[in-house]
Enzyme design. Structure first.
Site, mmCIF file in Angstrom:
data_model
loop_
_atom_site.group_PDB
_atom_site.id
_atom_site.type_symbol
_atom_site.label_atom_id
_atom_site.label_comp_id
_atom_site.label_asym_id
_atom_site.label_seq_id
_atom_site.Cartn_x
_atom_site.Cartn_y
_atom_site.Cartn_z
ATOM 1 N N LYS A 1 34.637 4.165 25.824
ATOM 2 C CA LYS A 1 34.496 5.180 27.073
ATOM 3 C C LYS A 1 33.705 6.374 26.176
ATOM 4 C CE LYS A 1 35.502 2.478 30.277
ATOM 5 N NZ LYS A 1 34.335 2.119 31.303
ATOM 6 N N SER B 1 31.022 8.137 40.511
ATOM 7 C CA SER B 1 30.165 7.080 40.626
ATOM 8 C C SER B 1 29.047 7.066 41.877
ATOM 9 C CB SER B 1 31.025 5.744 40.705
ATOM 10 O OG SER B 1 31.807 5.667 39.527
ATOM 11 N N ARG C 1 28.053 5.520 22.120
ATOM 12 C CA ARG C 1 28.524 4.416 22.926
ATOM 13 C C ARG C 1 27.443 3.344 22.924
ATOM 14 N NH1 ARG C 1 30.594 7.147 28.258
ATOM 15 N NH2 ARG C 1 31.209 4.841 28.574
ATOM 16 N N ARG D 1 39.322 5.422 23.594
ATOM 17 C CA ARG D 1 40.216 5.822 24.253
ATOM 18 C C ARG D 1 41.818 5.460 24.190
ATOM 19 N NH1 ARG D 1 37.721 6.838 30.556
ATOM 20 N NH2 ARG D 1 36.880 8.946 29.759
ATOM 21 N N ARG E 1 38.755 12.953 30.081
ATOM 22 C CA ARG E 1 39.852 12.345 30.794
ATOM 23 C C ARG E 1 41.183 12.576 29.732
ATOM 24 N NH1 ARG E 1 37.866 10.690 35.565
ATOM 25 N NH2 ARG E 1 35.975 9.749 35.251
ATOM 26 N N SER F 1 31.508 -4.642 33.588
ATOM 27 C CA SER F 1 30.862 -3.623 33.677
ATOM 28 C C SER F 1 30.042 -3.108 34.808
ATOM 29 C CB SER F 1 30.261 -3.070 32.406
ATOM 30 O OG SER F 1 29.548 -1.848 32.513
ATOM 31 N N ASP G 1 39.278 4.086 34.358
ATOM 32 C CA ASP G 1 39.296 5.373 34.029
ATOM 33 C C ASP G 1 40.678 6.078 34.119
ATOM 34 O OD1 ASP G 1 36.454 5.158 33.320
ATOM 35 O OD2 ASP G 1 36.018 5.818 35.260
ATOM 36 N N GLN H 1 28.433 -0.456 35.414
ATOM 37 C CA GLN H 1 27.136 -0.013 34.700
ATOM 38 C C GLN H 1 26.230 -0.934 34.394
ATOM 39 O OE1 GLN H 1 28.180 2.624 31.900
ATOM 40 N NE2 GLN H 1 29.550 4.084 33.171
ATOM 41 N N ARG I 1 24.767 7.586 41.920
ATOM 42 C CA ARG I 1 24.144 6.524 42.684
ATOM 43 C C ARG I 1 23.380 7.197 43.638
ATOM 44 N NH1 ARG I 1 28.244 4.196 40.021
ATOM 45 N NH2 ARG I 1 27.920 1.875 39.409
#
Ligand code: S3P
Length: 442
Positions: A349, A27, A125, A353, A396, A170, A322, A172, A31
């Site tokens: 995700k 993350s 997604r 998941r 993951r 979220s 996550d 995001q 950024r």
């Protein structure tokens, strides 16, 4: 970008031991590249995650006009807020949801058009959660059915600042709106009823943005005053707690293990798994907790422990979103049931998941039940392992089930280990260095 799918199998392993450092936080890495590209002047980033997801963001920032040079220390010469150029070709984000969604916010704030593409996972997604507030700000979008990529955006000449309450927890979505707001005249406010990771807010402050945060009865109000130039910054990226999670759970479930993961980011919006493992009785200690570059970091030491099942509070989900796949693996070796409510977001995700974890547990004989937004795992009800897990292009899922195999009665195979490169290059080598027996199919 991804290599041909190749299976890998994890076998029961002897005690794991050692001190490792996992790669930089994903993350923060995304950024850092983005804000540095929006600043005027040269920024430096130490410890950048050099995984496929972050490389895709780097390529997108180059296409938008930033200069990025690699090495031990990455240097970024920003194009400047409001000065990005129109990319010549589609921006390919591969598997990276964070890269794609945050860059949509950046493009929205500029009078340019850009097309976003990605792999089969990213193309499934939902992007509407980001596109809807951007449309309110005046952005034009042409997208596939259901607001999926490939899609194209054109930012208006002047973006309208908005006040936006997040309909989903979220980071995001929050970040995409704030990214757009950076170049809107006036104040753009995001209200988050449920707190999510706050790296955007912290880093915007460091880059000199005009940002204010206030608590209110509706939740946290984050306001940026747009068109304030960003100044360059030197960033050091701490180790990713979401990557550390795999080594920590492995050490807990493989008897006799003693593992320390160094320099782990301990931002409270990311430590839900550590809290949960402690409640399950984990022998886990934080050593040398310290402040570095505006974030708390520390070394995390775990020793193998017979865990007990618990109910994980639903409100903790954003701080460990996550980590549920690997928590489900820990739960398979715990006494009793571990109940995990509040997992609706896991459905959108890199894969669904909840479905992928449930299928993996079934394939390996682990008793469990699941619903639309919850999972209950019953630990130690019989022998574990012997299954082949479908990873669905989800790093993951691949790593979680390889960790399961290290403590299982029979080996556990994942159908593709190459997907791990999206977030954790060097996973295999680091785990082998601790004593894990993971074999890649010839
Ligand atoms: C991320 C936010 C989370 C997380 C993702 C990274 C970020 O996604 O799952 O891996 O860097 O902002 P959501 O915003 O969809 O919850």
């Amino acid at each position: 970008m991804q290599a041909t799918p190749t299976a890998a199998t994890a076998h029961a392993s002897g005690p794991l031991s050692g001190r490792i450092r996992v790669p930089g936080d994903k993350s923060i890495s995304h950024r850092a590249l983005m804000f540095a590209s929006l600043a005027i002047g040269r920024s430096t980033v130490r410890g950048l995650l050099t995984a496929e997801d972050v490389m895709a963001t780097g390529n997108a920032m180059r296409a938008l006009g930033a200069s990025i040079a690699g090495g031990e220390v990455v240097t970024i010469d920003g194009a400047g807020l409001g000065l990005l150029k129109e990319p010549d070709a589609p921006l390919d984000f591969g598997n990276a949801g964070t890269g794609a969604r945050l860059t949509m916010g950046i493009v929205a704030g500029h009078p340019v058009a850009a097309t976003f593409v990605g792999d089969a996972s990213l193309s499934k997604r939902p992007m509407g959660r980001v596109l809807n507030p951007l449309r309110e700000m005046g952005v034009t979008v042409v997208a596939r059915e259901g607001d999926r990529v490939p899609l194209s955006l054109r930012g208006p000449k002047t973006l309208a600042p908005i006040e936006y309450t997040l309909p989903v927890a979220s980071a995001q979505v929050k970040s995409a709106v704030l990214m757009a707001g950076l170049n809107a005249p006036g104040e753009t406010t995001v209200i988050e009823p449920v707190a999510t990771r706050d790296h955007t807010e912290r880093m915007l402050k460091a880059f000199g943005a005009d940002i204010r945060i206030a608590e209110s009865p509706e939740g946290r109000r984050i306001t940026v005053t747009g068109q304030t130039p960003l100044k360059p910054c030197d960033i050091t990226v701490p180790a990713d707690p979401s990557s550390a999670a795999f080594a920590l759970v492995a050490a807990l479930i493989v008897p006799g293990s003693d593992v320390t993961v160094r320099d782990v980011l301990l931002n409270p919006s990311r430590t839900g798994l550590i809290e949960t493992l402690k409640e399950m009785g984990a022998d886990l200690e934080i050593i040398d907790s310290r402040e570095d570059g505006g974030e708390t970091i520390g070394d995390v030491r775990v020793r193998a422990t017979r865990l007990k099942g618990i109910t994980v509070p639903a409100e903790r989900a954003p701080s460990m979103i996550d980590e549920y796949p690997v928590l489900a693996v820990a739960a398979a070796f715990a006494d009793g049931a571990t109940h995990m409510p509040g997992l609706g977001e896991l459905r959108v995700k890199e894969s669904d998941r909840l479905a992928a974890v449930s299928a993996g547990l079934t394939a390996n004989g682990v008793a469990h039940e699941s619903g639309p937004d919850w999972l209950s795992v019953h630990g130690r009800t019989g022998p574990v392992g012997g299954g082949k897990v479908v990873t669905h292009l989800d790093h993951r899922i691949a790593m979680s089930f390889l960790i399961m195999g290290l403590a299982a009665d029979k080996p556990v195979t994942v159908d593709d280990h190459n997907v791990i490169a999206t977030s954790f290059p060097g996973f295999m080598g680091l785990m082998e260095g601790l004593g894990a027996d993971i074999r890649v199919e010839a």
